[in-house]
Design a protein around this motif. Structure first.
Motif, PDB file in Angstrom:
ATOM      1  N   ARG A 179      -1.305  -6.161  -1.264  1.00 56.18           N
ATOM      2  CA  ARG A 179      -2.611  -5.695  -1.745  1.00 56.18           C
ATOM      3  C   ARG A 179      -2.633  -4.174  -1.891  1.00 56.18           C
ATOM      4  N   ALA A 180      -1.680  -3.510  -1.272  1.00 50.70           N
ATOM      5  CA  ALA A 180      -1.565  -2.061  -1.460  1.00 50.70           C
ATOM      6  C   ALA A 180      -1.189  -1.718  -2.897  1.00 50.70           C
ATOM      7  N   PHE A 181      -0.632  -2.694  -3.630  1.00 54.32           N
ATOM      8  CA  PHE A 181      -0.151  -2.442  -4.999  1.00 54.32           C
ATOM      9  C   PHE A 181      -1.040  -3.109  -6.040  1.00 54.32           C
ATOM     10  N   GLU A 182      -2.346  -3.257  -5.725  1.00 52.58           N
ATOM     11  CA  GLU A 182      -3.238  -3.901  -6.680  1.00 52.58           C
ATOM     12  C   GLU A 182      -3.313  -3.127  -7.990  1.00 52.58           C
ATOM     13  N   TYR A 184       8.738  -1.776  -6.095  1.00 53.76           N
ATOM     14  CA  TYR A 184       7.759  -1.705  -5.012  1.00 53.76           C
ATOM     15  C   TYR A 184       8.013  -2.759  -3.932  1.00 53.76           C
ATOM     16  N   GLN A 185       8.657  -3.868  -4.323  1.00 55.48           N
ATOM     17  CA  GLN A 185       8.959  -4.891  -3.328  1.00 55.48           C
ATOM     18  C   GLN A 185       9.939  -4.352  -2.278  1.00 55.48           C
ATOM     19  N   ALA A 186      10.916  -3.572  -2.733  1.00 52.49           N
ATOM     20  CA  ALA A 186      11.884  -2.984  -1.797  1.00 52.49           C
ATOM     21  C   ALA A 186      11.182  -2.011  -0.848  1.00 52.49           C
ATOM     22  N   GLU A 187      10.253  -1.212  -1.406  1.00 51.74           N
ATOM     23  CA  GLU A 187       9.499  -0.272  -0.576  1.00 51.74           C
ATOM     24  C   GLU A 187       8.635  -1.025   0.439  1.00 51.74           C
ATOM     25  N   LEU A 188       8.039  -2.124   0.006  1.00 50.08           N
ATOM     26  CA  LEU A 188       7.217  -2.951   0.888  1.00 50.08           C
ATOM     27  C   LEU A 188       8.044  -3.485   2.054  1.00 50.08           C
ATOM     28  N   GLU A 189       9.220  -4.000   1.738  1.00 47.73           N
ATOM     29  CA  GLU A 189      10.068  -4.584   2.781  1.00 47.73           C
ATOM     30  C   GLU A 189      10.563  -3.507   3.754  1.00 47.73           C
ATOM     31  N   ARG A 190      10.898  -2.313   3.229  1.00 48.00           N
ATOM     32  CA  ARG A 190      11.343  -1.221   4.109  1.00 48.00           C
ATOM     33  C   ARG A 190      10.231  -0.834   5.090  1.00 48.00           C
ATOM     34  N   MET A 220       7.202   4.993 -13.587  1.00 48.52           N
ATOM     35  CA  MET A 220       7.034   6.200 -12.779  1.00 48.52           C
ATOM     36  C   MET A 220       6.368   5.885 -11.435  1.00 48.52           C
ATOM     37  N   MET A 221       5.473   4.888 -11.425  1.00 48.22           N
ATOM     38  CA  MET A 221       4.759   4.526 -10.208  1.00 48.22           C
ATOM     39  C   MET A 221       5.551   3.571  -9.329  1.00 48.22           C
ATOM     40  N   GLY A 222       6.790   3.274  -9.720  1.00 47.70           N
ATOM     41  CA  GLY A 222       7.636   2.417  -8.900  1.00 47.70           C
ATOM     42  C   GLY A 222       7.373   0.945  -9.073  1.00 47.70           C
TER      43      GLY A 222
END
Length: 646
Positions: free
Chosen positions: A87-90, A139-145, A133-135
């Motif tokens: 939900r952080a990436f809505e 973003y899934q990799a950032e979420l998992e990290r 540019m916004m990843g």
């Protein structure tokens, strides 16, 4: 970024803030400090837009985003951990949906030369570049990290949040905030539900990747490692220090000493003036001088000395009853829930007078072992409590067992013995139950207040084995000092489950590390343990997966003989080290150049002309990808260099 001007907050006849003004700048790292009830959490809520002040202005630029983590909150339990964190990436999901609609529209259109079609193409291109540019692609990799850094395992990602405790749900909310990368991050006691490793991960995140941060925490080490500005709230005013917490403590003491000297000098001057007036009040020849002195007295601006907590005292435990030499002995202790093994083959001996810490990631069995020691759950193996061991136990649910019909004072008076009964109100004051608060009924206390009261009650009982499970979560720094000093002087045996490094420092002399279904003993204090762990983690880089089991060899196993290198091998190793050093240096220089280029492009993108330049977005995306790849290369080279050197 945020400007506070003349902020005033009043509750009834009490003024919490009196015309307070300060500014939060970009990249500020601010620690809010002050006694419980000083207004720290209230100030965070006002900055987050959740509470309206009585007066004053809080100015937040329209484009500034603010993320706020409260101490307590309720999260829905129907979503999985991954789905809740996503939900952080809505905003990215909305962009994906718009791109999907645009592509469907383009596929249906045939008027390729029309202005509307070209506008659709331009919009699709712009969205695609902004998405990159916004990843949007990683973003899934950032979420998992982020989830992994906060202590979740990959197996946890698909579990519903309803299966997790309130503390773990707070971690999910913290992960969402960090993933949103707000311009200003407001954190209210973020470490209460984190273990030591997760706290260290959060420290690194704040130091390297966060924007402006304002936080409230009673963890001194965490504050010192994450902030460089300290705002103290006291008696409705603020005192702004552009230094870390440890330096603030020194400056604050010096400030009060200066105030005391100035106050004493002023009081002497006032006393001399009043004595002159009284002496010559009725002498006509001195009437002019007397009137002059009266006017002087009326014009003096009285110096105020900052209020100091006079309730602090040195709390001393009743002498611990004598116990056997070994209060706790376990042999091959194992605990499992069905197929799940929490820990196995735990063999340890705790001597009389030992002060030990149980540390490790949440879920590795610290509290489970404590429950085994207390006889609350069954287990396999052997567990023996020593001769005449009398145990005092503080658990997370301890506060629920208090009698709600009694007052705070009565709750403590029931267990206090001897001359300590004459000092109950002083003790309560040291733990923030001073004055009228001591006459409150227990059932009107908050959860944190109940926990503090349960802690005081426990500390007054004559025991020789104290077991404390996260005792500092609801204590401010002064109360923690009282507790720590009392535990230092305690002449019994102590077991503390805690993530508070500053609290454990100088208190424990042995650390039991929980992890991977094992319990490992480390002699020495908490910082010796943490330093050892860092060295150990570097050595782990040398192992391949096939070699990992060797780390679990018995402690008495003979060490492998050292391998001596030939002259040629040493020479080759030296050449390799120099080559790696040059490669690391080159990577660092390239990273610096790329970061400068990214900064330049972002500056151009912030202008109206740059924002409309589609090619500029592509250049930015290319630079970011190259920077990320170079940083990954630098990490690999550095690790290889460190491994070879060790």
């Amino acid at each position: 970024m945020i400007s506070i001007d003349g902020l005033t907050v009043e509750f009834g006849g009490f003024t919490l803030f009196d015309k307070v003004s300060f500014v939060v700048n970009k990249k500020d790292r601010i620690a809010l400090v002050g006694k419980n009830g000083a207004g720290k959490s209230t100030l965070l809520k006002i900055l987050a837009g959740m509470q309206t002040p009585t007066g004053g202005i809080v100015s937040v630029p329209k484009e500034t985003t603010i993320g706020y983590l409260p101490q307590q909150m309720e999260l829905p339990g129907s979503r999985s951990v991954r789905a809740e964190a996503e939900r952080a990436f809505e905003h990215i999901h909305r962009m994906e949906e718009e791109m999907r609609r645009l592509n469907e529209t383009l596929a249906e259109r045939t008027d390729y030369d029309s202005d509307t079609f070209r506008k659709l193409i331009d919009r699709t291109t712009l969205l695609s570049e902004q998405y990159q540019m916004m990843g949007g692609t990683n973003y899934q990799a950032e979420l998992e990290r982020t989830l992994t850094g906060l202590g979740f395992t990959r197996e946890d990602f698909e579990r519903p949040t309803s299966e997790f405790s309130g503390g773990w749900r707070m971690r999910i909310e913290l992960a969402k905030l960090l993933l949103q990368r707000p311009d200003v991050l407001l954190l209210d006691e973020p470490t209460n539900h984190l273990d030591i490793e997760s706290i260290q991960w959060l420290e690194t995140f704040i130091a390297t990747r966060a924007n402006a941060v304002m936080l409230v925490s009673h963890d001194r080490a965490f504050i010192n490692n994450t902030t460089q500005r300290t705002i103290e709230i006291e008696l409705g005013k603020i005192y702004d220090y552009k230094v870390k917490y440890t330096e603030y403590v020194t400056l604050r003491r010096e400030r009060r000493e200066q105030q005391l000297r100035a106050y004493e000098n002023q009081q002497k001057k006032i006393a001399d003036t009043e004595a002159f007036i009284e002496r010559f009040r009725y002498k006509a020849t001195k009437s002019v001088q007397v009137q002059s002195r009266i006017k002087q007295l009326g014009k003096i601006e009285r110096i105020e000395v900052d209020e100091v907590d006079t309730a602090m005292l040195r709390l001393k435990f009743p002498p611990a009853p004598h116990s056997g030499a070994y209060p706790i002995i376990t042999e091959n202790l194992t605990k499992r829930y069905g197929e799940h093994v929490v820990f196995s083959d735990v063999t340890l001996t705790i001597h009389r007078g030992d002060k030990v810490a149980f540390v490790g990631k949440n879920g590795e069995g610290k509290s489970t072992l404590v429950k085994c020691l207390m006889g609350e759950i069954d287990y396999e193996g052997k567990l023996m409590l020593g001769y005449q061991v009398q145990t005092g136990y503080f658990a997370q649910n301890q506060a629920q067992l208090l009698d709600g019909a009694k007052t705070v004072f009565e709750t403590i008076d029931d267990v206090a013995k001897g001359d300590i009964r004459t000092r109950i109100r002083d003790i309560l004051g040291a733990f923030m139950f001073g004055g009228e608060a001591s006459d409150k009924k227990v059932n009107v206390l908050s959860g944190g207040e109940r926990s503090r009261l349960a802690m005081i009650r426990l500390l007054l009982e004559p025991v020789n084995l104290l077991i404390l499970d996260e005792p500092t979560n609801h204590l401010d720094m002064q109360s923690k000092d009282v507790l720590k000093n009392a535990l230092r002087d305690f002449n019994g045996t102590l077991i503390v489950v805690s993530h508070d490094r500053e609290f454990l420092d100088g208190l424990v002399d042995k650390v039991y590390e929980f992890g991977h279904q094992r319990v490992k003993e480390h002699l020495g204090g908490i910082y010796a343990f943490l330093e050892h762990k860092k060295m150990e983690s570097l050595r782990e880089l040398e192992y391949t997966p096939a070699e990992e089991p060797a780390r679990d060899m018995p402690q008495n196993a003979a060490p492998a003989p050292a391998v001596r290198l030939t002259y040629e091998e040493r020479k080759e190793q030296s050449r390799t080290l120099k080559r790696l050093e040059r490669a690391v240096s080159a990577a660092e220089q390239k990273i610096a150049r790329l970061e400068q280029s990214v900064t330049t492009v972002e500056a151009r993108l912030s202008t109206p002309e740059g924002a409309a330049d589609a090619a500029l977005y592509g250049e930015h995306d290319t630079l970011k990808r190259e920077l990320s790849a170079t940083m990954d290369l630098w990490t690999e080279l550095t690790l290889e260099w460190e491994t070879l050197q060790s």
